[in-house]
Write a protein that holds these residues in place. Structure first.
Motif, PDB file in Angstrom:
ATOM      1  N   VAL A  69      -5.300  12.295  -9.493  1.00 56.71           N
ATOM      2  CA  VAL A  69      -4.655  12.531 -10.374  1.00 56.71           C
ATOM      3  C   VAL A  69      -3.036  12.319 -10.138  1.00 56.71           C
ATOM      4  O   VAL A  69      -2.329  13.106  -8.661  1.00 56.71           O
ATOM      5  N   SER A  70      -1.779  11.379 -10.050  1.00 56.82           N
ATOM      6  CA  SER A  70      -0.806  10.696  -9.212  1.00 56.82           C
ATOM      7  C   SER A  70       0.378  11.322  -9.934  1.00 56.82           C
ATOM      8  O   SER A  70       0.789  10.375 -10.703  1.00 56.82           O
ATOM      9  N   GLY A  71       1.552  11.864  -9.152  1.00 52.81           N
ATOM     10  CA  GLY A  71       2.562  11.655  -9.682  1.00 52.81           C
ATOM     11  C   GLY A  71       3.764  10.539  -9.435  1.00 52.81           C
ATOM     12  O   GLY A  71       3.092   9.328  -9.261  1.00 52.81           O
ATOM     13  N   GLN A  72       5.099   9.886 -10.069  1.00 52.89           N
ATOM     14  CA  GLN A  72       5.009   9.074 -10.035  1.00 52.89           C
ATOM     15  C   GLN A  72       5.243   8.426  -8.280  1.00 52.89           C
ATOM     16  O   GLN A  72       6.756   9.576  -7.642  1.00 52.89           O
ATOM     17  N   THR A  73       5.017   7.567  -7.297  1.00 46.68           N
ATOM     18  CA  THR A  73       5.295   7.697  -6.067  1.00 46.68           C
ATOM     19  C   THR A  73       4.785   5.848  -5.645  1.00 46.68           C
ATOM     20  O   THR A  73       4.850   5.286  -7.070  1.00 46.68           O
ATOM     21  N   SER A  74       5.783   5.322  -4.618  1.00 48.03           N
ATOM     22  CA  SER A  74       5.423   3.391  -4.612  1.00 48.03           C
ATOM     23  C   SER A  74       4.571   2.959  -4.235  1.00 48.03           C
ATOM     24  O   SER A  74       4.242   1.603  -3.998  1.00 48.03           O
ATOM     25  N   LEU A  75       3.417   4.121  -4.246  1.00 44.55           N
ATOM     26  CA  LEU A  75       2.168   3.608  -3.358  1.00 44.55           C
ATOM     27  C   LEU A  75       1.238   3.062  -4.315  1.00 44.55           C
ATOM     28  O   LEU A  75       1.191   2.779  -5.950  1.00 44.55           O
ATOM     29  N   SER A  76       0.328   1.525  -4.222  1.00 50.59           N
ATOM     30  CA  SER A  76      -0.491   1.645  -4.808  1.00 50.59           C
ATOM     31  C   SER A  76      -1.892   2.128  -4.824  1.00 50.59           C
ATOM     32  O   SER A  76      -2.048   2.424  -4.446  1.00 50.59           O
ATOM     33  N   LYS A  77      -2.166   2.054  -5.734  1.00 50.72           N
ATOM     34  CA  LYS A  77      -2.693   2.776  -6.776  1.00 50.72           C
ATOM     35  C   LYS A  77      -4.288   2.214  -5.965  1.00 50.72           C
ATOM     36  O   LYS A  77      -5.487   1.344  -5.518  1.00 50.72           O
ATOM     37  N   PRO A  78      -5.027   3.633  -4.919  1.00 54.07           N
ATOM     38  CA  PRO A  78      -5.770   3.226  -4.259  1.00 54.07           C
ATOM     39  C   PRO A  78      -7.861   2.325  -4.797  1.00 54.07           C
ATOM     40  O   PRO A  78      -7.577   2.716  -5.567  1.00 54.07           O
ATOM     41  N   TYR A  79      -7.983   1.903  -4.160  1.00 56.95           N
ATOM     42  CA  TYR A  79      -9.329   1.140  -4.708  1.00 56.95           C
ATOM     43  C   TYR A  79     -10.066   2.123  -4.575  1.00 56.95           C
ATOM     44  O   TYR A  79     -10.704   3.146  -4.007  1.00 56.95           O
ATOM     45  N   GLY A  80     -11.595   1.712  -5.851  1.00 54.51           N
ATOM     46  CA  GLY A  80     -12.780   2.407  -5.539  1.00 54.51           C
ATOM     47  C   GLY A  80     -12.645   3.746  -5.808  1.00 54.51           C
ATOM     48  O   GLY A  80     -13.269   5.347  -5.594  1.00 54.51           O
ATOM     49  N   MET A  81     -11.577   4.319  -6.766  1.00 59.90           N
ATOM     50  CA  MET A  81     -11.416   5.005  -7.457  1.00 59.90           C
ATOM     51  C   MET A  81     -10.484   5.354  -8.847  1.00 59.90           C
ATOM     52  O   MET A  81      -9.784   4.220  -8.739  1.00 59.90           O
ATOM     53  N   THR A  82     -11.051   6.324 -10.116  1.00 65.07           N
ATOM     54  CA  THR A  82      -9.923   6.606 -10.872  1.00 65.07           C
ATOM     55  C   THR A  82      -8.766   7.215 -10.815  1.00 65.07           C
ATOM     56  O   THR A  82      -8.706   7.589  -9.979  1.00 65.07           O
ATOM     57  N   THR A  83      -7.537   6.456 -10.775  1.00 66.84           N
ATOM     58  CA  THR A  83      -6.479   6.843 -10.526  1.00 66.84           C
ATOM     59  C   THR A  83      -5.772   7.294 -12.436  1.00 66.84           C
ATOM     60  O   THR A  83      -6.112   6.396 -12.479  1.00 66.84           O
ATOM     61  N   ILE A  84      -5.692   8.531 -11.887  1.00 66.54           N
ATOM     62  CA  ILE A  84      -4.707   9.353 -12.696  1.00 66.54           C
ATOM     63  C   ILE A  84      -3.119   8.669 -13.664  1.00 66.54           C
ATOM     64  O   ILE A  84      -3.082  10.077 -12.414  1.00 66.54           O
ATOM     65  N   SER A  85      -2.396   8.166 -14.102  1.00 64.83           N
ATOM     66  CA  SER A  85      -0.832   8.652 -13.231  1.00 64.83           C
ATOM     67  C   SER A  85      -0.377   9.080 -14.337  1.00 64.83           C
ATOM     68  O   SER A  85      -0.709   9.121 -14.870  1.00 64.83           O
ATOM     69  N   VAL A  86       0.604  10.263 -13.962  1.00 67.88           N
ATOM     70  CA  VAL A  86       1.363  11.586 -14.663  1.00 67.88           C
ATOM     71  C   VAL A  86       2.619  11.603 -14.524  1.00 67.88           C
ATOM     72  O   VAL A  86       2.953  11.083 -13.284  1.00 67.88           O
ATOM     73  N   THR A  87       3.100  12.469 -15.187  1.00 66.88           N
ATOM     74  CA  THR A  87       4.993  12.393 -15.029  1.00 66.88           C
ATOM     75  C   THR A  87       4.994  13.909 -14.519  1.00 66.88           C
ATOM     76  O   THR A  87       5.630  14.531 -13.563  1.00 66.88           O
ATOM     77  N   SER A  88       4.795  15.124 -15.812  1.00 65.10           N
ATOM     78  CA  SER A  88       5.087  16.404 -15.385  1.00 65.10           C
ATOM     79  C   SER A  88       4.327  16.794 -15.069  1.00 65.10           C
ATOM     80  O   SER A  88       3.127  16.651 -15.180  1.00 65.10           O
ATOM     81  N   ALA A  89       4.803  17.866 -14.501  1.00 59.56           N
ATOM     82  CA  ALA A  89       3.550  19.457 -14.180  1.00 59.56           C
ATOM     83  C   ALA A  89       2.818  19.284 -15.746  1.00 59.56           C
ATOM     84  O   ALA A  89       1.584  19.761 -15.575  1.00 59.56           O
ATOM     85  N   GLU A  90       2.873  19.847 -16.829  1.00 62.81           N
ATOM     86  CA  GLU A  90       2.093  19.314 -17.915  1.00 62.81           C
ATOM     87  C   GLU A  90       1.525  18.060 -18.489  1.00 62.81           C
ATOM     88  O   GLU A  90       0.233  18.539 -17.567  1.00 62.81           O
ATOM     89  N   ASP A  91       2.255  17.035 -17.391  1.00 59.32           N
ATOM     90  CA  ASP A  91       0.552  16.045 -17.432  1.00 59.32           C
ATOM     91  C   ASP A  91      -0.057  16.313 -16.729  1.00 59.32           C
ATOM     92  O   ASP A  91      -1.239  16.020 -17.017  1.00 59.32           O
ATOM     93  N   MET A  92       0.185  16.894 -15.430  1.00 60.91           N
ATOM     94  CA  MET A  92      -0.142  16.917 -14.728  1.00 60.91           C
ATOM     95  C   MET A  92      -1.952  17.693 -14.590  1.00 60.91           C
ATOM     96  O   MET A  92      -2.649  17.584 -14.649  1.00 60.91           O
ATOM     97  N   TYR A  93      -1.258  18.895 -15.532  1.00 53.73           N
ATOM     98  CA  TYR A  93      -2.258  20.033 -15.911  1.00 53.73           C
ATOM     99  C   TYR A  93      -2.774  19.733 -16.886  1.00 53.73           C
ATOM    100  O   TYR A  93      -4.039  20.225 -17.031  1.00 53.73           O
TER     101      TYR A  93
END
Ligand code: CTP
Length: 399
Positions: free
Chosen positions: A231-255
């Motif tokens: 579960v990732s906030g906004q970063t400059s890193l690319s989505k890693p291979y072989g896992m599910t990545t959920i992009s979020v923005t705020s603390a509420e989204d992350m929650y």
């Protein structure tokens, strides 16, 4: 430690030019042997690979110009991972059907090590039921298929069939090289990066988190066999291979994203979550005036604390703490307050620690005590942290 031995098979397709970059990258870290098909030699000269690997590039099974060994068998035996980049529809068909009529297909048939196939071809060839059937056969035989991407193809189509990103191929290799899979069958959730709390449509409150520590943890957990959700906030890193990545923005989204994945065996909160968010988000851009201004803030939900209060049996939670003084005291306080199993403390003011770098200096605090000031790369520290978490999980599970 002896270098791992990677065999790179190159078959005839325009993406063979990308195999040169891959072989160059891999040669910095591993011992690399390239095997080409005759058709691949129409796209890239074997001399390119020989220069990059400082080894003879194998093409002809009956080449007598080397020290005698049954080359295809000895290479297949010695390799740690066999990766085919690009894999044409033709070699995929050969591998799926046990055909061994050249150096590449013969070595593949003799290989019982991890095998990775990276297809690249025209979309119609890729989608042809014959190719799909062959790929399915290879999956069933235990091969890893690194799916091609969608993009501009040499034939002029904008479609699926483009060789996967080299970064993804390298990650598939690192998964295969990591033989120890203590997290097989386990779900690991990692949160990473900063959260952004909107003030108005233009401005937001955030922090310096780069996400590097959380991404390194997610990759290490994946290499150790876990089913990983990042579960990732906004970063400059690319989505890693072989896992599910959920992009979020705020603390509420992350929650929300973490709550939706609360069934994990291990949850690691490496994210730098905002503790406060504006009480109201202005719908229009806030205009300046001559006077000072203040923005009323309210507390965000403490996700780690919520997880601690709702912890399932045998579930392990781990938080991070960025402190500048009294690491031990504040770390222990967080461990208790958030009912966590581990708090990883780091001090931004110490050399080699902090947000943006590739190293960190951590102190691991658990209910059983403390391991102080371990300095290493974020990658190596991830394995140290996960090994500790696995021990806690095992104790909980009674093994
Ligand atoms: N955390 C969280 N939800 C929040 C805030 C923090 O889950 N709303 C998690 C972070 O991901 C991290 C840990 O809690 O794992 C950090 O603890 P926290 O008490 O928030 O630390 P800081 O805010 O850094 O410190 P302080 O309390 O000293 O301000």
């Amino acid at each position: 430690m002896e270098k791992k031995f990677i065999v790179v098979g190159v078959s005839g397709g325009i993406a063979a030019f990308k195999a040169c970059q891959l072989v160059s990258d891999l040669s910095k870290k591993y011992d690399v042997q390239v095997i080409m098909t005759k058709n691949a030699c129409n796209f890239v000269n074997p001399i390119t690979f020989e220069t990059l690997t400082k080894k003879k590039c194998l093409v002809d099974t009956f080449d007598r110009n080397f020290e005698f060994k049954v080359e295809h068998v000895s290479v297949a035996k010695a390799c740690d991972v066999f990766v085919v980049v690009p894999a044409s529809a033709n070699v995929i068909a050969k591998f799926a059907n046990g055909i061994a009529d050249d150096m590449l297909s013969t070595t593949m048939l003799a290989c019982n090590k991890p095998r990775i196939i990276c297809p690249a071809m025209n979309v119609n060839m890729y989608e042809n039921p014959a190719t799909q059937h062959n790929l399915e056969t290879l999956r069933n035989y235990g091969y890893t298929i690194v799916e091609p991407g969608v993009g501009y193809l040499a034939c002029g189509d904008e479609a699926k069939g483009r060789l996967a990103d080299l970064e993804d191929i390298k990650e598939a290799i690192s998964i295969a090289l990591h033989e120890d899979k203590p997290l097989a069958g386990k779900k690991v959730v990692v949160s990473a990066g900063p959260t952004m709390e909107a003030i108005d449509p233009v401005r937001y409150i955030t922090n310096h988190s780069s996400g590097k520590m959380g991404y390194a943890l997610a990759r290490a957990a994946r290499n150790m066999g876990a089913n990983v959700t990042l579960v990732s906030g906004q970063t400059s890193l690319s989505k890693p291979y072989g896992m599910t990545t959920i992009s979020v923005t705020s603390a509420e989204d992350m929650y929300q994203a973490i709550v939706a994945n609360q069934d994990a065996d291990i949850i690691i909160k490496a994210a730098a979550v905002a503790d406060y968010t504006p009480v109201e988000v202005a719908t229009q851009k806030v205009k300046k005036s001559d006077s000072d201004m203040s923005i009323p803030l309210k507390r965000t939900k403490d996700i780690l604390k919520y997880l601690g209060e709702n912890k399932r049996a045998n579930q392990v939670t781990c938080g991070f703490a960025m402190e500048t003084t009294n690491l031990e005291e504040y770390g222990n306080e967080k461990l208790t307050k958030k009912n966590a199993d581990m708090i990883v403390c780091n001090n931004v003011l110490v050399e080699g620690a902090g947000f943006k770098g590739d190293t960190n200096v951590i102190t691991i605090i658990t209910k059983d005590g403390m391991k102080r000031a371990i300095k290493d790369t974020k990658e190596n520290l991830s394995y140290i942290i996960l090994e500790e978490l696995i021990e806690i999980l095992k104790t909980k599970e009674g093994n």
